[in-house]
Scaffold this active site. Structure first.
Site, PDB file in Angstrom:
ATOM      1  N   SER A 250       0.657  -1.213  -0.233  1.00 24.79           N
ATOM      2  CA  SER A 250       0.068  -0.032  -0.143  1.00 24.79           C
ATOM      3  C   SER A 250       0.958   1.222  -0.035  1.00 24.79           C
ATOM      4  O   SER A 250       2.099   1.162  -0.233  1.00 24.79           O
ATOM      5  CB  SER A 250      -1.139  -0.166   1.107  1.00 24.79           C
ATOM      6  OG  SER A 250      -2.041   0.672   1.136  1.00 24.79           O
ATOM      7  N   ASN A 251       0.329   2.418   0.309  1.00 22.98           N
ATOM      8  CA  ASN A 251       1.133   3.749   0.382  1.00 22.98           C
ATOM      9  C   ASN A 251       0.473   4.662   1.329  1.00 22.98           C
ATOM     10  O   ASN A 251      -0.513   4.221   2.196  1.00 22.98           O
ATOM     11  CB  ASN A 251       1.222   4.513  -0.902  1.00 22.98           C
ATOM     12  CG  ASN A 251      -0.334   4.882  -1.405  1.00 22.98           C
ATOM     13  OD1 ASN A 251      -0.795   5.442  -0.770  1.00 22.98           O
ATOM     14  ND2 ASN A 251      -0.566   4.343  -2.652  1.00 22.98           N
ATOM     15  N   ARG A 252       0.999   5.839   1.756  1.00 24.26           N
ATOM     16  CA  ARG A 252       0.786   6.328   2.824  1.00 24.26           C
ATOM     17  C   ARG A 252      -0.393   7.473   2.579  1.00 24.26           C
ATOM     18  O   ARG A 252      -0.792   8.258   3.368  1.00 24.26           O
ATOM     19  CB  ARG A 252       2.140   7.298   3.199  1.00 24.26           C
ATOM     20  CG  ARG A 252       3.154   6.544   3.593  1.00 24.26           C
ATOM     21  CD  ARG A 252       4.127   7.517   4.143  1.00 24.26           C
ATOM     22  NE  ARG A 252       5.516   6.561   4.420  1.00 24.26           N
ATOM     23  CZ  ARG A 252       5.823   6.150   5.809  1.00 24.26           C
ATOM     24  NH1 ARG A 252       4.859   6.508   6.673  1.00 24.26           N
ATOM     25  NH2 ARG A 252       6.842   5.641   5.798  1.00 24.26           N
ATOM     26  N   SER A 253      -0.840   7.433   1.426  1.00 24.43           N
ATOM     27  CA  SER A 253      -2.282   8.340   1.171  1.00 24.43           C
ATOM     28  C   SER A 253      -3.585   8.064   2.277  1.00 24.43           C
ATOM     29  O   SER A 253      -3.668   6.826   2.498  1.00 24.43           O
ATOM     30  CB  SER A 253      -2.645   8.357  -0.203  1.00 24.43           C
ATOM     31  OG  SER A 253      -3.925   8.821  -0.384  1.00 24.43           O
TER      32      SER A 253
END
Ligand code: CTP
Length: 210
Positions: free
Chosen positions: A14-17
Site C-alpha cells: 500500500s502507500n501513505r495516502s
C-alpha cells in the site's frame, strides 16, 4: 486514499495516502449542490453527508471497475466531472497466495505487475469529447520545477483537463495541503498551505473555469 494490493490473506502492498483530500473534494462539491459519488479505499476515514453515495474498493482493479461502472452509464447519469484524487497503486503483486506466507520457508520474492492507469484510460476513451471533465493529482518528493513539469506531462500523457500537483510531505495524512493547479489552457496557479476543505474549493473553482 490508498489501495491495498494483497500479497497473501494477511498482507498487502500500500502507500501513505489517507484519502482526506478526496473526502474534502466530495464534501465541498456536495455543499455546492453537486450529486456526488465517492469511490474510496478502505484506509480512508470517511465521514461524509449521507446523500453522497460511497463505494468502497480495495485494489486498483476494483477501483477501475467501480469508476467505469459510474462513467459508462445511461446518458442521464453520466458524470460531468471525474476527480481522481486516489493514490492508486502503480503495481500489484503478480500472484496472490491463498495461504499465509510462513517465515519458516525461503525468503519470498514478490514479483510486481503494472496496474492499469484508470485516469489515462478515461482520457483516451473520451477522445475529442469535452465531458466528463477529467482531473488528476500528481505527487512529488522533489522540487517545485519537477512538480510543475510532471504536472504538465501528466496533462498530456493522460489527456486530462487539470492536474493538481502536490508534495507528499505537504499532503499525506495531514488536514492541510499546498498545491499547484495546472490546466490544459496553460493556466498555472499556486494554492498556499491551507485546510484541505479550502484547497478543495480552489480545485472546484478551477474546474468551473474549464
Ligand atoms: N492514477 C490512476 N491509475 C493508476 C495510477 C494513477 O488513475 N494506476 C491517477 C491518480 O489517481 C492520479 C494520477 O493518476 O490522479 C497520478 O498519476 P501517476 O502517473 O500515478 O502519478 P504519480 O503518483 O505522481 O507518480 P509518478 O510521477 O511516479 O508517475
Amino acid at each position: 486514499g490508498a489501495r491495498r494490493e494483497p500479497i497473501d490473506p494477511v498482507r498487502f502492498v500500500s502507500n501513505r495516502s489517507s484519502g482526506k483530500m478526496g473526502v474534502a473534494l466530495a464534501r465541498e462539491a456536495f455543499r455546492r449542490g453537486a450529486d456526488v459519488t465517492l469511490i474510496f479505499g478502505v484506509g480512508a476515514k470517511v465521514r461524509v453527508p449521507t446523500p453522497i453515495k460511497c463505494v468502497v474498493v480495495n485494489t486498483a482493479l476494483e477501483m477501475r471497475e467501480a469508476v467505469n461502472e459510474h462513467v459508462h452509464t445511461s446518458e442521464s447519469h453520466k458524470p460531468d466531472v471525474v476527480i481522481m484524487a486516489a493514490a492508486v497503486a502503480d503495481y500489484r503483486p503478480s500472484s496472490v497466495r491463498d495461504q499465509k506466507i510462513k517465515k519458516s520457508g525461503k525468503v519470498p520474492q514478490i514479483g510486481l505487475t503494472k496496474n492499469p492507469d484508470i485516469l489515462q484510460e478515461l482520457g483516451v476513451e473520451r477522445g475529442e469529447e469535452r465531458r466528463p471533465v477529467l482531473v488528476g493529482f500528481s505527487v512529488e518528493t522533489g522540487e517545485i520545477d519537477e512538480l510543475l513539469q510532471d504536472a504538465r506531462s501528466k496533462l498530456n500523457d493522460k489527456k486530462v483537463d487539470l492536474i493538481v500537483g502536490n508534495f507528499a510531505s505537504d499532503a499525506f495524512d495531514l488536514d492541510t495541503n499546498r498545491v499547484w493547479l495546472v490546466d490544459r489552457s496553460g493556466r498555472q496557479e499556486e494554492v498556499a498551505l491551507s485546510y484541505k476543505s479550502r484547497v478543495a474549493n480552489r480545485v472546484l473553482d478551477a474546474i468551473l473555469r474549464l
